[in-house]
Design an enzyme around this catalytic site. Sequence first.
Site, mmCIF file in Angstrom:
data_model
loop_
_atom_site.group_PDB
_atom_site.id
_atom_site.type_symbol
_atom_site.label_atom_id
_atom_site.label_comp_id
_atom_site.label_asym_id
_atom_site.label_seq_id
_atom_site.Cartn_x
_atom_site.Cartn_y
_atom_site.Cartn_z
ATOM 1 N N GLU A 163 0.837 -1.210 0.000
ATOM 2 C CA GLU A 163 0.000 0.000 0.000
ATOM 3 C C GLU A 163 0.872 1.260 0.000
ATOM 4 O OE1 GLU A 163 -0.104 -2.549 2.067
ATOM 5 O OE2 GLU A 163 -2.158 -3.124 2.582
ATOM 6 N N GLY B 11 6.750 -1.563 14.768
ATOM 7 C CA GLY B 11 6.035 -0.499 14.040
ATOM 8 C C GLY B 11 5.163 0.349 14.946
ATOM 9 N N HIS C 14 -23.648 11.718 23.066
ATOM 10 C CA HIS C 14 -24.872 11.841 22.263
ATOM 11 C C HIS C 14 -25.023 10.653 21.327
ATOM 12 C CE1 HIS C 14 -25.588 16.015 23.568
ATOM 13 N NE2 HIS C 14 -24.277 15.964 23.780
HETATM 14 C C1 G6Q Z 1 3.040 -2.440 13.587
HETATM 15 C C2 G6Q Z 1 2.812 -3.366 12.478
HETATM 16 C C3 G6Q Z 1 2.229 -2.738 11.235
HETATM 17 C C4 G6Q Z 1 3.258 -1.967 10.407
HETATM 18 C C5 G6Q Z 1 2.651 -1.641 9.055
HETATM 19 C C6 G6Q Z 1 3.598 -0.886 8.159
HETATM 20 O O1 G6Q Z 1 3.500 -2.775 14.640
HETATM 21 O O2 G6Q Z 1 3.941 -4.075 12.210
HETATM 22 O O3 G6Q Z 1 1.161 -1.885 11.532
HETATM 23 O O4 G6Q Z 1 3.661 -0.806 11.066
HETATM 24 O O5 G6Q Z 1 2.241 -2.829 8.438
HETATM 25 O O6 G6Q Z 1 4.792 -1.596 7.964
HETATM 26 P P1 G6Q Z 1 6.027 -0.900 7.321
HETATM 27 O O7 G6Q Z 1 6.465 0.211 8.225
HETATM 28 O O8 G6Q Z 1 7.071 -1.968 7.183
HETATM 29 O O9 G6Q Z 1 5.590 -0.356 5.986
#
Ligand code: G6Q
Length: 550
Positions: free
Chosen positions: A214, A269, A386
């Site tokens: 993505e 991440g 609400h």
């Molecule tokens: C977080 C996950 C996941 C990750 C995303 C983006 O702990 O691992 O949310 O941050 O899938 O991954 P990249 O930073 O590798 O693009």
Amino acid sequence: MKDIFKSPQAGSWLALWRHQQKMADVHMRDLFAIDPQRFERYSLRCGELFLDYSKHRVTDETMRLLVDLAQSVDLAGWMQRMRSGDKINLSENRAVLHTALRNRSNTPVLVDGVDVMPEVNVVLAQMRGFVERVRSGEWRGYTGETITDVVNIGIGGSDLGPMLVARALRPYAGKITPHFVSNVDGAHLFGNLERLDPKRTLFIVTSKSFTTPETLLNANSAKDWLLSHLQDPAAVAKHFVAVSTNTQAVSAFGIDTANMFGFWDWVGGRYSLWSAVGLAIAVAVGMDHFEALLQGAHEMDCHFFEQPFEQNIPVILALLGVWYNTCFGAHSHAVIPYDQSLARLPAHLQQLDMESNGKRVTRDGHTLDFDTGPVIWGETGVNCQHAFFQLLHQGTRLIPVDFIAPLRSHFPVGQHHETLIANMFAQAEALMRGKSRAEAKAELEAQGLSGPALYSLLPHKLFPGNQPSNTILLEQLTPKTLGALIAMYEHKVFVQGIIWGLNSFDQWGVEYGKQLAKAIQPLLAGEQPAAGHDCSTAGLIDLYRQASRG
Ligand code: G6Q
């Protein structure tokens, strides 16, 4: 539940379980009535963050049993192992050191015998240099214009934390506006681009792996958009930088690796906003404010690692969560910030908590037979009053709530802030007290009702109460208090993972999602039958094909 009673902690669980049976019918209204000191006794402070946990179905005995449980799983040992860089993320064989990213004391932190602090400080210095050049106007776009907008392209942990913080710290922002594009839905990217001037826009492609489809699709489309306006591949270096651990992939994308900000495999991440993943925050609010955010988190880390469990805010929050989740069968937990600028806090905490503890197997691969991490959800107050607060007041479920607010507002807001805070305090009190039959009846009588008219309305006017909540107050929403708040939740999640026996730091469910669409996407564009898919999926693929053929 057999697992719990077969575990080495069976004694602690059994004691808690017996105690739960005594507490199941106790009403908090009565606990307050017999103890006017309850607020003083059940509240804690860490710097400018204050926790009131008196509105819980607990007594001193409950808290003692919960602390016993924490001791029985050797929580202190696990805290020390995390802090000192042991590879506690077993399924990925990684250390877990987001605390090193904000280790403002600079004491050495070793991974495989090597101190990581010098590298952490090098990246912070690199960030400072870059941020100051962009903010001062020294860094210019390809046509010589200064930068007015920065677009973070990333998803999950590379999006939610930085977006939450950048939005929350808007009162500290300078002239550069941050934008966040995460969804692969083209409407997200192009909806942002149509408002931006390519000559003045800087893209930060944020991806730990630099393989997330993505993010790469969005980054490539942003590059095409830029080149369609500036017409020279050399423009990319002036308008794209990257945050990643994958130098090769960054270079293959066409970003000069001199403009790449690194981090390390020991940063998960969802725990990465404290690293260069926070670059968009730093560009928006300046490096001094970014470092104040780190300082606030560091102060919470020190509190967490040093305070006894009884006075330790993340430990207490975690234990209360375990109490309701495991002993009362509560399935969800609501997070309600009474501050519009914290609107993305529930989304960040959803990822933090549900990706960390949404797991059914223990660290050593045993499948558990009891519930683990709760569903986290929420919205800003007072809007949610609400909407879904009806269910909290009169529904059938036990749902603990976190109420969060700053005591002082940044804005000259007249009555607004008082009204906001009055609502929050009133909701927490009403959820705790409820409204008894006698109180509701007296109210209806005061309105002139009696007889059948009164008695038919009465059941609808009752509020059982006894709904637990934490009230978390910040002196003001500043970089420092925000850092402390987020770090507090990170540690709460860690403690719960230890108690349930989980590895809170892997995310195989997310990795699976990264593979899934790959098999279906070619079928959407092609003609060949969707062999190997069930008839529902094959039918849906067919519908999409018919629609796209017009
Ligand atoms: C977080 C996950 C996941 C990750 C995303 C983006 O702990 O691992 O949310 O941050 O899938 O991954 P990249 O930073 O590798 O693009």
